[in-house]
Design a protein around this motif. Structure first.
Motif, PDB file in Angstrom:
ATOM      1  N   SER A  15      33.701  95.968  50.176  1.00 29.22           N
ATOM      2  CA  SER A  15      34.456  94.984  50.967  1.00 29.22           C
ATOM      3  C   SER A  15      35.773  94.572  50.311  1.00 29.22           C
ATOM      4  O   SER A  15      36.547  93.811  50.884  1.00 29.22           O
ATOM      5  CB  SER A  15      33.597  93.732  51.191  1.00 29.22           C
ATOM      6  N   ASN A  16      36.033  95.062  49.101  1.00 30.98           N
ATOM      7  CA  ASN A  16      37.248  94.676  48.372  1.00 30.98           C
ATOM      8  C   ASN A  16      38.024  95.933  48.002  1.00 30.98           C
ATOM      9  O   ASN A  16      37.801  96.547  46.966  1.00 30.98           O
ATOM     10  CB  ASN A  16      36.877  93.884  47.116  1.00 30.98           C
ATOM     11  N   PHE A  46      35.971  89.935  43.399  1.00 28.37           N
ATOM     12  CA  PHE A  46      34.882  90.323  44.282  1.00 28.37           C
ATOM     13  C   PHE A  46      34.091  89.091  44.706  1.00 28.37           C
ATOM     14  O   PHE A  46      33.979  88.118  43.950  1.00 28.37           O
ATOM     15  CB  PHE A  46      33.954  91.313  43.573  1.00 28.37           C
ATOM     16  N   ASP A  47      33.579  89.137  45.919  1.00 30.84           N
ATOM     17  CA  ASP A  47      32.767  88.026  46.407  1.00 30.84           C
ATOM     18  C   ASP A  47      31.628  87.749  45.431  1.00 30.84           C
ATOM     19  O   ASP A  47      31.039  88.661  44.844  1.00 30.84           O
ATOM     20  CB  ASP A  47      32.189  88.351  47.784  1.00 30.84           C
ATOM     21  N   ARG A  93      41.974  96.424  40.618  1.00 27.69           N
ATOM     22  CA  ARG A  93      42.632  95.968  41.846  1.00 27.69           C
ATOM     23  C   ARG A  93      44.058  95.482  41.604  1.00 27.69           C
ATOM     24  O   ARG A  93      44.763  95.150  42.549  1.00 27.69           O
ATOM     25  CB  ARG A  93      41.792  94.848  42.497  1.00 27.69           C
ATOM     26  N   SER A 148      45.730  91.098  45.458  1.00 24.25           N
ATOM     27  CA  SER A 148      44.394  91.428  44.952  1.00 24.25           C
ATOM     28  C   SER A 148      43.560  90.164  44.791  1.00 24.25           C
ATOM     29  O   SER A 148      44.081  89.075  44.550  1.00 24.25           O
ATOM     30  CB  SER A 148      44.502  92.153  43.607  1.00 24.25           C
ATOM     31  N   ARG A 149      42.269  90.329  44.913  1.00 21.96           N
ATOM     32  CA  ARG A 149      41.350  89.188  44.784  1.00 21.96           C
ATOM     33  C   ARG A 149      40.098  89.640  44.046  1.00 21.96           C
ATOM     34  O   ARG A 149      39.799  90.837  43.939  1.00 21.96           O
ATOM     35  CB  ARG A 149      40.967  88.641  46.160  1.00 21.96           C
ATOM     36  N   LYS A 206      41.653  96.047  48.312  1.00 22.48           N
ATOM     37  CA  LYS A 206      43.071  95.682  48.339  1.00 22.48           C
ATOM     38  C   LYS A 206      43.634  95.742  46.922  1.00 22.48           C
ATOM     39  O   LYS A 206      43.103  95.107  46.010  1.00 22.48           O
ATOM     40  CB  LYS A 206      43.243  94.281  48.921  1.00 22.48           C
TER      41      LYS A 206
END
Length: 622
Positions: A29-30, A331-332, A290, A328-329, A32
């Motif tokens: 899901s990540n 991970f959940d 990321r 960028s972020r 970016k």
């Protein structure tokens, strides 16, 4: 008892499926990625070409696909490079006065220090109010200087603060600002810059990148925790530079709820554009990177911009379509429920006990494995110490390849070769599954917490199988007359061992030809299989299975290099920051290709090796 243990193991595997599935969802899901360029490069380019403006360069960055610009605090030295001040050391001022036939310096101006003159409307004295213990006004040629006693180089490196006008210009260009901060030797400077960092916080200034070998207050646990809480409250995330090992960063990450993005830093030149693009693509696909920090030493701006554009084009061409560019972020957040960890521990107990029973065939050693692992599991449930989970994972990682290759063989049965290979892989897969579930969570995914004991995985299984083979044939070996073909076999095994050791670890040596072959495989297969698996370990294990039909004792010696494939397979999944699907794909290639190459080795063995040995024996006897 064996059936009970197998039942527990199967139940543990089934009930922990959600844990592994959750990790895959989080990773997928990540996708970016963010490219960051340091602002300080712009100053050098503008000095080289005064026609350039910061706005022009920032617009070019934006058009080239850059998302963010890193900004370091201004120092006395950087203010001078910008033309805002003129800084003159005491020796230079003394020389100037002498050449212009003016009065020499007198106390207090004759000591080592720095004379600073503000250019234009810039007011250095006002901006640095409270920064220096002593300051004196000095006038020469009707120009006023601010004299600061002390070591000139130390004064020039004093951090002043972030330039608000530069921040605004970066934002106006549609780019994000990534502030950088170091751990300064002067505690007051560090505290002042922490305050500056918190002051400039805005919605689109959301990550901080640290400079040097330590984060601010990295050596002070109490202040470090307070700093982490300040960052968390302000809304700052962290950037972790791969291989930098900055002191205090892991502690900050935990305080900040693991709000962290892994960053890969690289230097771009005209000669390494293709190589740099490959590194970026590989790091994004295979290491969950990321953010990418691109530094350049190219003096000419047009050349630098051209190289940057070419880099971005190469990355876009090779990067899978599932990846996109942007902010960028991290991970959940996810974690494994305690009941699933408990089930994994039960599975680990059953796995280690069954392995001891199968390999040693000794009830006391089997009982010791059962009791020891059960007590360790209870200790974890009482103390919740992650070190115990790591110890379990290490024990499984060492045990799985040993059990896999030493599993009882039945050459007389149908489909023996395929069945034995599948059984060995199943043993490894079960061990891998338990490791993945035991060491699962954001701290492992982000590389904050690492699996320990990789060296043991590479050494212990090989040593164990070697000892097992030697002691199983010790009487025969002591009575054996060494002949020519034995020497050939020993030489081949020694060559494999040397090659294996030269490639083990991050510092392993790889030839140019192999690098090109790796790149080709990545382009065709998305991710390359491990050489130690599909070219060494698995093929030789397949050959060992075939040789076992004719030489039920001697084949153990082929298991020594054969175990390399299985220990490498398990080791692949102990790199917990690598996406799980990537590890599965890579291992799948290794298993299939290794089996095919193993069949080729069997054909060569039957077609040439047997005949060669027969000829050698006949000639030796003559």
């Amino acid at each position: 008892m064996k059936k009970v243990l197998i039942g527990i193991l199967l139940a543990a595997l089934l009930l922990t499926i959600p844990s592994a599935f959750q990790r895959i969802q989080i990773e997928e899901s990540n996708k970016k990625i963010e490219t960051i360029i340091p602002y300080k490069l712009m100053t050098d380019w503008i000095v080289q070409d005064p026609a350039l403006t910061p706005a022009d360069i920032l617009a070019d960055f934006k058009n080239a696909g850059i998302q963010s610009v890193s900004l370091e605090p201004d120092t006395v030295s950087s203010l001078e490079r910008k033309g805002l001040i003129t800084a003159v050391s005491t020796p230079r001022m003394r020389e100037h006065l002498l050449l212009t036939q003016q009065d020499p310096l007198e106390a207090p101006f004759d000591k080592p220090g720095l004379f600073v003159h503000s250019n234009g409307t810039f007011n250095f004295e006002e901006i640095t109010a409270g920064f220096f213990e002593e300051k004196f006004t000095y006038t020469v040629n009707d120009e006023e200087y601010l004299y600061i006693p002390g070591e000139a180089s130390s004064i020039q490196s004093t951090p002043i603060g972030y330039d608000s006008e530069v921040i605004a210009s970066i934002q106006d260009a549609g780019l994000k600002v990534v502030p950088r901060l170091g751990d300064y030797s002067d505690e007051e400077q560090t505290e002042r810059m922490i305050g500056e960092l918190l002051t400039i916080k805005q919605p689109d200034i959301n990550k901080v990148l640290f400079s040097g070998n330590a984060v601010p207050a990295g050596s002070d646990p109490v202040r470090l925790k307070e700093f982490g809480e300040q960052l968390k409250e302000a809304g700052y995330g962290l950037l972790s530079i791969e291989f930098a090992g900055q002191e205090g960063l892991n502690q900050l990450a935990y305080v900040n709820d693991l709000n962290l993005v892994r960053l890969h830093s690289l230097g771009l030149t005209n000669d390494n554009i293709a190589e740099s693009a490959e590194k970026i693509v590989r790091a994004a696909k295979e290491r969950n990177m990321r953010a990418f920090f691109v530094n350049m030493t190219i003096v000419e701006y047009e050349q630098a911009l051209s190289a940057l554009r070419e880099l971005q084009t190469e990355v876009d061409r090779a990067l899978p379509a599932s990846f996109v560019r942007g902010d960028s972020r991290t991970f959940d957040t996810y974690s494994v429920p305690l009941w699933q960890t408990a089930m994994a521990l039960l599975g680990a107990i059953a796995f280690l006990t069954l392995a001891a029973q199968s390999v040693f065939k000794n009830k006391w050693l089997t009982l010791a494995a059962l009791v020891g692992s059960a007590l360790a599991a209870i200790l974890y449930l009482v103390t919740a110490q992650s070190m115990i989970l790591k110890a379990f994972a290490l024990a499984i990682a060492i045990t799985a390849p040993i059990w896999a290759v030493l599993l009882k063989k039945e050459p007389e049965k149908k489909w023996y070769l395929l069945r034995s290979y599948a059984q060995a892989l199943a043993i490894s897969a079960i061990g891998i599954w338990l490791i993945v579930v035991l060491l699962n969570g954001n701290q492992y995914l982000l590389g904050i917490d690492l699996f320990r004991g990789v060296s043991l995985i590479y050494i212990v299984p090989i040593a164990f199988v070697a000892i097992y083979a030697i002691f199983g044939n010790i009487k025969k070996l002591l009575k054996l007359n060494v002949i020519y073909w034995h020497v050939v076999v020993i030489a081949v095994v020694a060559a494999v061992a040397l090659y294996y050791m030269s490639r083990t670890g991050n510092a392993g040596q790889v030839s140019t030809i192999e690098l090109q072959a790796r790149l080709l495989m990545e382009q065709i297969l998305y991710v390359r299989p491990r050489t130690k698996e599909f070219l060494i370990g698995f093929p030789l294990f397949i050959l060992a299975l075939h040789v076992a039909k004719s030489y039920p004792k001697a084949y153990y010696f082929l298991l020594i290099p054969g175990v390399i494939g299985f220990l490498s397979l398990v080791n692949t999944f102990t790199h917990l920051h690598i996406p799980l699907l990537i590890s599965l794909l890579r291992s799948g290639y290794s298993i299939v290709f290794g089996f095919i190459i193993g069949l080729i080795l069997i054909w060569l063995y039957e077609k040439f090796w047997k005949k060669m040995i027969t000829i050698i024996r006949m000639r030796w006897q003559d």
